[in-house]
Design a protein around this motif. Structure first.
Motif, PDB file in Angstrom:
ATOM      1  N   ASN A 197      -2.481  -5.543   0.971  1.00  0.00           N
ATOM      2  CA  ASN A 197      -2.906  -4.959  -0.293  1.00  0.00           C
ATOM      3  C   ASN A 197      -1.710  -4.943  -1.236  1.00  0.00           C
ATOM      4  O   ASN A 197      -0.674  -4.331  -0.932  1.00  0.00           O
ATOM      5  CB  ASN A 197      -3.441  -3.546  -0.090  1.00  0.00           C
ATOM      6  N   THR A 239       0.812  -1.220   0.000  1.00  0.00           N
ATOM      7  CA  THR A 239       0.000   0.000   0.000  1.00  0.00           C
ATOM      8  C   THR A 239       0.844   1.267   0.000  1.00  0.00           C
ATOM      9  O   THR A 239       0.695   2.150  -0.851  1.00  0.00           O
ATOM     10  CB  THR A 239      -0.947   0.000   1.213  1.00  0.00           C
ATOM     11  N   GLN A 252      -6.302  -8.007  -2.520  1.00  0.00           N
ATOM     12  CA  GLN A 252      -5.998  -8.643  -1.237  1.00  0.00           C
ATOM     13  C   GLN A 252      -6.514 -10.069  -1.307  1.00  0.00           C
ATOM     14  O   GLN A 252      -7.682 -10.298  -1.631  1.00  0.00           O
ATOM     15  CB  GLN A 252      -6.655  -7.880  -0.082  1.00  0.00           C
TER      16      GLN A 252
END
Length: 329
Positions: A106, A67, A129
């Motif tokens: 993620n 992320t 995910q």
């Protein structure tokens, strides 16, 4: 009219002669990149653009980032597999015993083509995910053992899960054939017991697995298995009832048959006596005579008669006195 400066003319000429931004030095980017998440598998695939004539085969480089991280090459050191300068149009992040990306992270991916010093633009895949986007298949190798009003299920998980952050649990969909579907679960492990079922009744069932990601409390249901049907057996009380019913039924049948036979004997007594009466037989001497009439059978019969048969065993003389004789007369 005053002519434009010489420098401006040179700039215009140079600008006109400059190559366009999409010159042949720029490679075409890979097409339609997709991430496939099935059970524990994580695979990135894409399509190669048409190679230009006379060029050698292109290679591809895959990168990833989390992320708030930076882009990194997919290498054995970082992920466990190498997806730099590969000729295949896929990158399997879970190949060669690699666990791939963490289930609750993620992840963003991108891929580009390379040819010597030439490179294409990056083709980026939207972030994913695993716990949110994975497809869970049905359990494998389901064995069912019918019992006394029960069904015992033994199964193997759809994939091996070596993570303390996620587990698998199971749900059983079952119904009496025909009947309304019921669901039992979740079950943490195998074997699974379905009790309270009717004896000698056919039940159909399906099983599905569900991925539980503990970190974000995510539940990802899977696909149902194929339908299979089984018949339960009788419990102890049912067996006792059956034994009693069989005994009573047998005794009743025998009683009815005995009564019917007795009634028939009384009604057709003469016919029964005729059927069971021993037919008369010819004496052996007569039978021998009939076989051979010339045989002196009569003399043999006379000889067989004993003189004792004609003798008296005792002789009694009864006399009356004169007076009693007169009274009698």
């Amino acid at each position: 009219m005053r002519p434009p400066p010489l420098g401006l003319l040179l700039l215009c000429c140079l600008g006109a002669a400059a190559p366009p931004a999409d010159s042949v030095s720029q490679l075409a980017a890979p097409q339609h990149p997709k991430i496939h998440l099935f059970n524990a598998k994580q695979v990135l695939t894409w399509e190669s653009p048409s190679p230009s004539a006379g060029r050698r085969a292109e290679v591809y480089r895959v990168q990833y980032k989390y992320t708030h991280g930076h882009w990194h090459d997919v290498t054995v050191k970082s992920i466990g597999v190498n997806c730099t300068r590969i000729t295949a149009t896929e990158c399997d992040f879970t190949a060669d015993l690699s666990k791939g990306f963490p289930l609750h992270f993620n992840v963003s991916l991108r891929v580009r083509a390379e040819l010597g010093e030439l490179t294409s633009a990056w083709a980026t895949v939207p972030w994913f995910q695993h716990c949110h986007n994975v497809t869970i298949g049905p359990p494998q190798d389901i064995w069912v053992t019918p019992g006394e009003g029960t069904l015992i299920l033994r199964l193997s998980s759809p994939f091996k899960l070596n993570s303390s952050e996620a587990t698998l649990q199971y749900y059983v969909h079952y119904w009496e054939k025909p009947g309304i579907q019921q669901v039992k679960g979740p079950f943490k492990s195998s074997p699974i017991l379905l009790d309270g079922l009717k004896p000698f009744q056919e039940y159909c069932l399906q099983v599905k697995a569900e991925l539980v990601c503990k970190t974000h409390k995510i539940l990802r249901p899977g696909h149902l298995s194929n339908t299979s049907c089984y018949e339960t057996t009788a419990d102890a009380s049912t067996n006792l009832q059956q034994v009693i019913l069989i005994a009573v039924g047998t005794f009743s049948l025998l009683s009815v048959l005995a009564g019917a036979c007795f009634f028939l004997v009384l009604r057709y007594r003469g016919l029964v006596k005729y059927w069971f009466h021993t037919p008369p037989s010819i004496p052996s001497q007569i039978e021998e005579y009939l076989k051979d009439p010339e045989q002196p059978i009569l003399e043999a019969l006379d000889k067989d008669i004993s003189p004792k048969d004609e003798a008296w065993d005792s002789l009694s003389i009864i006399s009356f006195p004169d007076k009693e004789r007169e009274d009698v007369l």
